[in-house]
Design a protein around this motif. Sequence first.
Motif, PDB file in Angstrom:
ATOM      1  N   GLY A  82      24.500  44.807  54.878  1.00  0.00           N
ATOM      2  CA  GLY A  82      23.192  45.682  55.654  1.00  0.00           C
ATOM      3  C   GLY A  82      21.896  46.068  55.456  1.00  0.00           C
ATOM      4  O   GLY A  82      21.494  45.608  53.743  1.00  0.00           O
ATOM      5  N   GLY A  83      21.711  47.090  55.575  1.00  0.00           N
ATOM      6  CA  GLY A  83      20.484  47.725  55.477  1.00  0.00           C
ATOM      7  C   GLY A  83      20.330  48.156  53.885  1.00  0.00           C
ATOM      8  O   GLY A  83      19.682  48.331  53.900  1.00  0.00           O
ATOM      9  N   ILE A  84      22.026  47.946  53.094  1.00  0.00           N
ATOM     10  CA  ILE A  84      21.506  48.872  51.764  1.00  0.00           C
ATOM     11  C   ILE A  84      22.344  47.814  51.473  1.00  0.00           C
ATOM     12  O   ILE A  84      23.542  46.878  51.315  1.00  0.00           O
ATOM     13  CB  ILE A  84      23.275  49.810  52.215  1.00  0.00           C
ATOM     14  N   THR A  85      21.574  47.877  49.838  1.00  0.00           N
ATOM     15  CA  THR A  85      21.939  46.846  48.441  1.00  0.00           C
ATOM     16  C   THR A  85      22.549  47.666  47.776  1.00  0.00           C
ATOM     17  O   THR A  85      23.039  48.579  47.715  1.00  0.00           O
ATOM     18  CB  THR A  85      20.169  46.807  48.020  1.00  0.00           C
ATOM     19  N   VAL A  86      24.008  46.382  47.567  1.00  0.00           N
ATOM     20  CA  VAL A  86      25.167  46.975  46.394  1.00  0.00           C
ATOM     21  C   VAL A  86      25.490  47.302  45.120  1.00  0.00           C
ATOM     22  O   VAL A  86      24.466  45.095  45.038  1.00  0.00           O
ATOM     23  CB  VAL A  86      26.130  47.053  47.412  1.00  0.00           C
ATOM     24  N   ASP A  87      26.299  47.092  44.212  1.00  0.00           N
ATOM     25  CA  ASP A  87      26.647  46.228  43.411  1.00  0.00           C
ATOM     26  C   ASP A  87      27.410  45.686  43.659  1.00  0.00           C
ATOM     27  O   ASP A  87      28.656  44.798  43.950  1.00  0.00           O
ATOM     28  CB  ASP A  87      27.092  47.215  42.084  1.00  0.00           C
ATOM     29  N   PRO A  88      26.852  43.920  43.582  1.00  0.00           N
ATOM     30  CA  PRO A  88      27.454  42.811  43.919  1.00  0.00           C
ATOM     31  C   PRO A  88      28.790  42.402  42.986  1.00  0.00           C
ATOM     32  O   PRO A  88      30.072  42.339  43.210  1.00  0.00           O
ATOM     33  CB  PRO A  88      27.042  41.666  43.338  1.00  0.00           C
ATOM     34  N   LEU A  89      28.980  43.526  41.509  1.00  0.00           N
ATOM     35  CA  LEU A  89      30.657  43.359  41.060  1.00  0.00           C
ATOM     36  C   LEU A  89      31.204  44.206  41.812  1.00  0.00           C
ATOM     37  O   LEU A  89      32.578  43.919  41.654  1.00  0.00           O
ATOM     38  CB  LEU A  89      30.189  44.029  39.475  1.00  0.00           C
ATOM     39  N   ASP A  90      30.971  45.036  42.701  1.00  0.00           N
ATOM     40  CA  ASP A  90      31.930  45.402  43.390  1.00  0.00           C
ATOM     41  C   ASP A  90      32.907  44.376  44.369  1.00  0.00           C
ATOM     42  O   ASP A  90      33.681  44.720  44.927  1.00  0.00           O
ATOM     43  CB  ASP A  90      31.111  46.516  44.658  1.00  0.00           C
ATOM     44  N   LEU A  91      32.612  43.219  44.228  1.00  0.00           N
ATOM     45  CA  LEU A  91      32.974  41.826  45.607  1.00  0.00           C
ATOM     46  C   LEU A  91      33.931  41.765  44.765  1.00  0.00           C
ATOM     47  O   LEU A  91      35.393  41.016  45.193  1.00  0.00           O
ATOM     48  CB  LEU A  91      32.246  41.192  45.430  1.00  0.00           C
TER      49      LEU A  91
END
Length: 297
Positions: A277-286
């Motif tokens: 949503g509106g929260i940008t996150v570390d893509p490596l968490d995926l």
Amino acid sequence: MPATFRYIVALALCLVPGAVTGQGSAAAPPLAWWPRLPLQGSLVRLVVRPPPGASVTAVYGELAGEPLHFEPFAEGFEALGAVPFAADDSATARLVMEHADSTSDTVFALPVGRRRVPRERLRVAPEFAEPPDSLTERIRLEQELVQGVRQRAHETPRLWRVPFVRPRSSAVTSGFGVARVFNKVLRSRHWGVDFAGQLGAPVRAANRGVVALVADLYYSGSTILIDHGAGLVTGYFHLSRVLVVPGDTVDVGQLIGRVGSSGRVTRSHLHWFAAYGGITVDPLDLVRRNGPVSPVP
């Protein structure tokens, strides 16, 4: 869900903090989350295991102001959420459990750990370090366009069923959250992960989803945004070539573009972006082993 993760969740249920405020007729639901101490700008897996005989028919709620999309599994309900980079030491989760004859509403505080990141010093063309006033409206409209894609992902059902993969197998050259100093002035943080790549190298979809945006944006250049559903979006920036169009359904590992140097960059590379949503996150968490994004049966 892998057996290792189920063991961790079971252990977490015994360790979940007791500082809970609740409203409603039912007792506070047993909530676990993984990782136990999410860092600022991280994805989080939340698991609710109703007590025996609770007759829970549905669970919904929000974390840090973003909706949670709980899905049932054999032992309860689980959802993906995120904590903002700007969170101090906790993020608030609100859970609503629908019972056969009542509703319970509970508020939890999830602890948040500080993300320690380095600084990077970069030199770019002056107009990218400090865009002229004539571009202010363009940049604002582009930001609204991207934000709209991110929020609409909450309206899309979850489209992935297998683990996420990296969009490139090359080395990571810049991590998430790094403070960016452009032309000796601290101007932003690095809201993604950079992968090395020569001009024209392949870029692949991290998982199944629908192409929600293809555009040439001021900062990110030739850009693809993929809506994976359940609030999750990934982005692929600075491309030299785009091989998909909006509305395409792509599969995990599908070739979607080529590495480039469009937008605000100092060299050819892929910038990989992720948001809940509106929260940008570390893509490596995926793609972390035993991370928060484990497939739900």
